[in-house]
Design an enzyme around this catalytic site. Structure first.
Site, PDB file in Angstrom:
ATOM      1  N   ASP A   1      50.386  45.663  58.125  1.00 40.78           N
ATOM      2  CA  ASP A   1      51.699  45.875  58.752  1.00 40.78           C
ATOM      3  C   ASP A   1      52.770  45.558  57.721  1.00 40.78           C
ATOM      4  O   ASP A   1      52.729  44.513  57.056  1.00 40.78           O
ATOM      5  CB  ASP A   1      51.812  44.944  59.975  1.00 40.78           C
ATOM      6  CG  ASP A   1      53.093  45.153  60.748  1.00 40.78           C
ATOM      7  OD1 ASP A   1      53.008  45.567  61.925  1.00 40.78           O
ATOM      8  OD2 ASP A   1      54.183  44.906  60.190  1.00 40.78           O
TER       9      ASP A   1
ATOM     10  N   ASN B   1      64.885  49.300  57.692  1.00 42.53           N
ATOM     11  CA  ASN B   1      65.553  50.452  58.322  1.00 42.53           C
ATOM     12  C   ASN B   1      67.034  50.164  58.541  1.00 42.53           C
ATOM     13  O   ASN B   1      67.888  51.020  58.294  1.00 42.53           O
ATOM     14  CB  ASN B   1      64.922  50.736  59.690  1.00 42.53           C
ATOM     15  CG  ASN B   1      63.777  51.722  59.595  1.00 42.53           C
ATOM     16  OD1 ASN B   1      63.838  52.661  58.833  1.00 42.53           O
ATOM     17  ND2 ASN B   1      62.733  51.483  60.354  1.00 42.53           N
TER      18      ASN B   1
ATOM     19  N   HIS C   1      67.136  55.143  58.522  1.00 43.17           N
ATOM     20  CA  HIS C   1      65.827  55.577  59.000  1.00 43.17           C
ATOM     21  C   HIS C   1      65.128  56.535  58.032  1.00 43.17           C
ATOM     22  O   HIS C   1      63.911  56.506  57.871  1.00 43.17           O
ATOM     23  CB  HIS C   1      65.985  56.224  60.379  1.00 43.17           C
ATOM     24  CG  HIS C   1      64.764  56.144  61.223  1.00 43.17           C
ATOM     25  ND1 HIS C   1      63.844  57.153  61.278  1.00 43.17           N
ATOM     26  CD2 HIS C   1      64.309  55.156  62.032  1.00 43.17           C
ATOM     27  CE1 HIS C   1      62.868  56.797  62.094  1.00 43.17           C
ATOM     28  NE2 HIS C   1      63.129  55.589  62.573  1.00 43.17           N
TER      29      HIS C   1
ATOM     30  N   ASP D   1      61.536  56.207  56.370  1.00 40.40           N
ATOM     31  CA  ASP D   1      60.446  57.194  56.370  1.00 40.40           C
ATOM     32  C   ASP D   1      59.873  57.370  54.970  1.00 40.40           C
ATOM     33  O   ASP D   1      58.651  57.475  54.782  1.00 40.40           O
ATOM     34  CB  ASP D   1      60.965  58.556  56.860  1.00 40.40           C
ATOM     35  CG  ASP D   1      61.109  58.597  58.379  1.00 40.40           C
ATOM     36  OD1 ASP D   1      60.761  57.592  59.029  1.00 40.40           O
ATOM     37  OD2 ASP D   1      61.569  59.634  58.890  1.00 40.40           O
TER      38      ASP D   1
ATOM     39  N   GLU E   1      54.734  51.123  61.601  1.00 35.62           N
ATOM     40  CA  GLU E   1      54.583  50.679  60.199  1.00 35.62           C
ATOM     41  C   GLU E   1      53.274  49.912  60.044  1.00 35.62           C
ATOM     42  O   GLU E   1      53.174  48.985  59.272  1.00 35.62           O
ATOM     43  CB  GLU E   1      55.790  49.840  59.723  1.00 35.62           C
ATOM     44  CG  GLU E   1      56.566  49.142  60.799  1.00 35.62           C
ATOM     45  CD  GLU E   1      55.841  47.959  61.423  1.00 35.62           C
ATOM     46  OE1 GLU E   1      55.092  48.202  62.397  1.00 35.62           O
ATOM     47  OE2 GLU E   1      56.018  46.824  60.952  1.00 35.62           O
TER      48      GLU E   1
HETATM   49  P1  GH3 Z   1      57.199  42.032  60.896  1.00 35.54           P
HETATM   50  O1  GH3 Z   1      57.297  41.524  59.521  1.00 35.54           O
HETATM   51  O2  GH3 Z   1      56.983  40.938  61.876  1.00 35.54           O
HETATM   52  O3  GH3 Z   1      56.146  43.092  61.029  1.00 35.54           O
HETATM   53  O4  GH3 Z   1      58.605  42.688  61.257  1.00 35.54           O
HETATM   54  P2  GH3 Z   1      58.955  44.202  61.446  1.00 35.54           P
HETATM   55  O5  GH3 Z   1      60.431  44.344  61.458  1.00 35.54           O
HETATM   56  O6  GH3 Z   1      58.233  45.029  60.452  1.00 35.54           O
HETATM   57  O7  GH3 Z   1      58.309  44.482  62.852  1.00 35.54           O
HETATM   58  P3  GH3 Z   1      58.854  45.167  64.144  1.00 35.54           P
HETATM   59  O8  GH3 Z   1      57.644  45.482  64.946  1.00 35.54           O
HETATM   60  O9  GH3 Z   1      59.906  44.290  64.780  1.00 35.54           O
HETATM   61  O10 GH3 Z   1      59.566  46.469  63.675  1.00 35.54           O
HETATM   62  C1  GH3 Z   1      58.885  47.569  63.185  1.00 35.54           C
HETATM   63  C2  GH3 Z   1      59.901  48.543  62.713  1.00 35.54           C
HETATM   64  O11 GH3 Z   1      59.290  49.692  62.141  1.00 35.54           O
HETATM   65  C3  GH3 Z   1      60.788  49.051  63.828  1.00 35.54           C
HETATM   66  C4  GH3 Z   1      60.892  50.523  63.597  1.00 35.54           C
HETATM   67  O12 GH3 Z   1      62.228  50.909  63.467  1.00 35.54           O
HETATM   68  C5  GH3 Z   1      60.173  50.770  62.305  1.00 35.54           C
HETATM   69  N1  GH3 Z   1      59.457  52.023  62.353  1.00 35.54           N
HETATM   70  C6  GH3 Z   1      58.349  52.323  63.083  1.00 35.54           C
HETATM   71  N2  GH3 Z   1      57.988  53.602  62.891  1.00 35.54           N
HETATM   72  C7  GH3 Z   1      58.862  54.140  62.005  1.00 35.54           C
HETATM   73  C8  GH3 Z   1      58.999  55.430  61.414  1.00 35.54           C
HETATM   74  O13 GH3 Z   1      58.234  56.370  61.664  1.00 35.54           O
HETATM   75  N3  GH3 Z   1      60.025  55.602  60.536  1.00 35.54           N
HETATM   76  C9  GH3 Z   1      60.890  54.601  60.250  1.00 35.54           C
HETATM   77  N4  GH3 Z   1      61.859  54.842  59.378  1.00 35.54           N
HETATM   78  N5  GH3 Z   1      60.774  53.386  60.802  1.00 35.54           N
HETATM   79  C10 GH3 Z   1      59.782  53.144  61.671  1.00 35.54           C
HETATM   80 MG    MG Z   2      56.110  45.041  60.502  1.00 36.46          MG
HETATM   81 MG    MG Z   3      54.446  46.315  63.481  1.00 35.03          MG
END
Ligand code: GH3
Ligand code: MG
Ligand code: MG
Length: 307
Positions: free
Chosen positions: A176, A184, A189, A193, A219
């Site tokens: 992760d 982001n 965003h 990506d 992610e």
């Molecule tokens: P942690 O270190 O605890 O994993 O914190 P985190 O911020 O990575 O975890 P969290 O689950 O709070 O957030 C995941 C983020 O990933 C939120 C979302 O905006 C981003 N994300 C998920 N899928 C995509 C994607 O396809 N594209 C983009 N740009 N961002 C994404």
């Molecule tokens: Mg994360």
């Molecule tokens: Mg996550």
């Protein structure tokens, strides 16, 4: 088109070959059904022009075998028969033939049949392409090109069943990206990506033959490492973690000069162990949670009940 001509009578065969050649097509020829079947298997032709009555493997049997073939691509079948055996044509069409010609074959009639054949085989080729594209889309994540959750489910079920049957272990690593929400928020965003694509490509590049990576969620990436134990998986996943670090993608949330990093939880199924794939995923996820809690940019090993 590539055309396979089959007739046990040399004269009819040569007439057909000459006609096919005159119409500008490539041909191969066979003198009986069995030889034709071998030619067909070697180099699936677009068109099969076959005599109906032949000793042993006849035109009907050849039609059935060709239609039972499951490879991609359609072979258009034209039966050739003498006027007296015309009633057999219907059985031939039922067995899978597309059209027929009465001997002696006229060039004009053959030309007309081959125009139809071209149209049908082109259409089938297009269908095959669409089908392959759909099959690819169904199993891959469009952003990163990695296997998606669905393909993970299918592949993991196969791997798990095999590991049970042959008593082979395997390891899973749930990875992760750290503080990706903040990434982001800081860069937008689209940049997010792009970073996801870069991380995905790096993970895929670091894996060794037989190992695979899937996009598990936003992610999150799941590594599947057949035949690996916790200890050997640790080495492989550490290689991945440090490669992501070396990408040096700026991450404001990690402080001044900070870079984007990855945490992972690793779980392994020892030979003869019985947990389900879901249970193993749960263990890897719990280990990931500990890696996060311990400060991120690190790996944690799952506690298996046996250890
Ligand atoms: P942690 O270190 O605890 O994993 O914190 P985190 O911020 O990575 O975890 P969290 O689950 O709070 O957030 C995941 C983020 O990933 C939120 C979302 O905006 C981003 N994300 C998920 N899928 C995509 C994607 O396809 N594209 C983009 N740009 N961002 C994404
Ligand atoms: Mg994360
Ligand atoms: Mg996550």
């Amino acid at each position: 088109m590539r055309i396979l001509v089959v007739d046990d009578e040399p004269l009819s065969r040569h007439v057909l070959q000459a006609a096919v050649e005159q119409l500008g097509h490539q041909w191969t020829a066979a003198q009986d059904g069995e030889a034709a079947w071998q030619c067909f298997n070697q180099d699936k032709p677009e068109v099969l022009i076959t005599d109906l009555l032949m000793p042993e493997v006849d035109g009907l049997e050849l039609c059935r075998r060709v239609r039972a073939d499951t490879r991609a691509g359609y072979t258009y079948i034209i039966l050739v028969t003498v006027l007296g055996d015309r009633h057999d044509v219907v059985r031939g069409m039922e067995a899978g033939a597309d059209d027929y010609l009465i001997k002696p074959v006229q060039l004009f009639d053959l030309q007309a049949r081959l125009i139809a054949a071209q149209r049908v085989t082109d259409l089938h080729a297009e269908l095959d392409r669409h089908r392959a594209e759909l099959a690819h889309l169904a199993r891959h994540d469009p952003l990163t090109g990695l296997g998606n959750r669905r393909s993970l489910g299918e592949d993991l079920a196969v791997l798990h069943a095999r590991s049970q049957r042959y008593r082979r272990g395997f390891a899973l690593a749930m990875c992760d990206i750290d503080r990706f929400k903040a990434y982001n928020d800081a860069h937008g965003h689209q940049a997010g990506d792009q970073a996801l694509r870069a991380v995905a490509a790096t993970i895929a590049q670091e894996l060794r033959g037989g190992d695979s990576v899937y996009r598990y969620g936003g992610e999150e990436f799941l590594l599947v490492l057949p035949e690996q134990t916790l200890d050997t998986a640790l080495v492989a996943v550490e290689r991945v973690r440090s490669a992501v670090e070396r990408l040096a993608i700026p991450q404001p949330a990690a402080g001044p000069g900070g870079i984007l990093t990855l945490s992972a939880g690793i779980a392994a199924l020892g030979p003869g162990e019985a947990p389900t794939a879901e249970e193993l995923l749960k263990r890897a996820d719990a280990a990931l949670y500990r890696a996060k809690a311990a400060g991120r940019n690190q790996l944690a090993l799952a506690h298996s009940p046996a250890r």
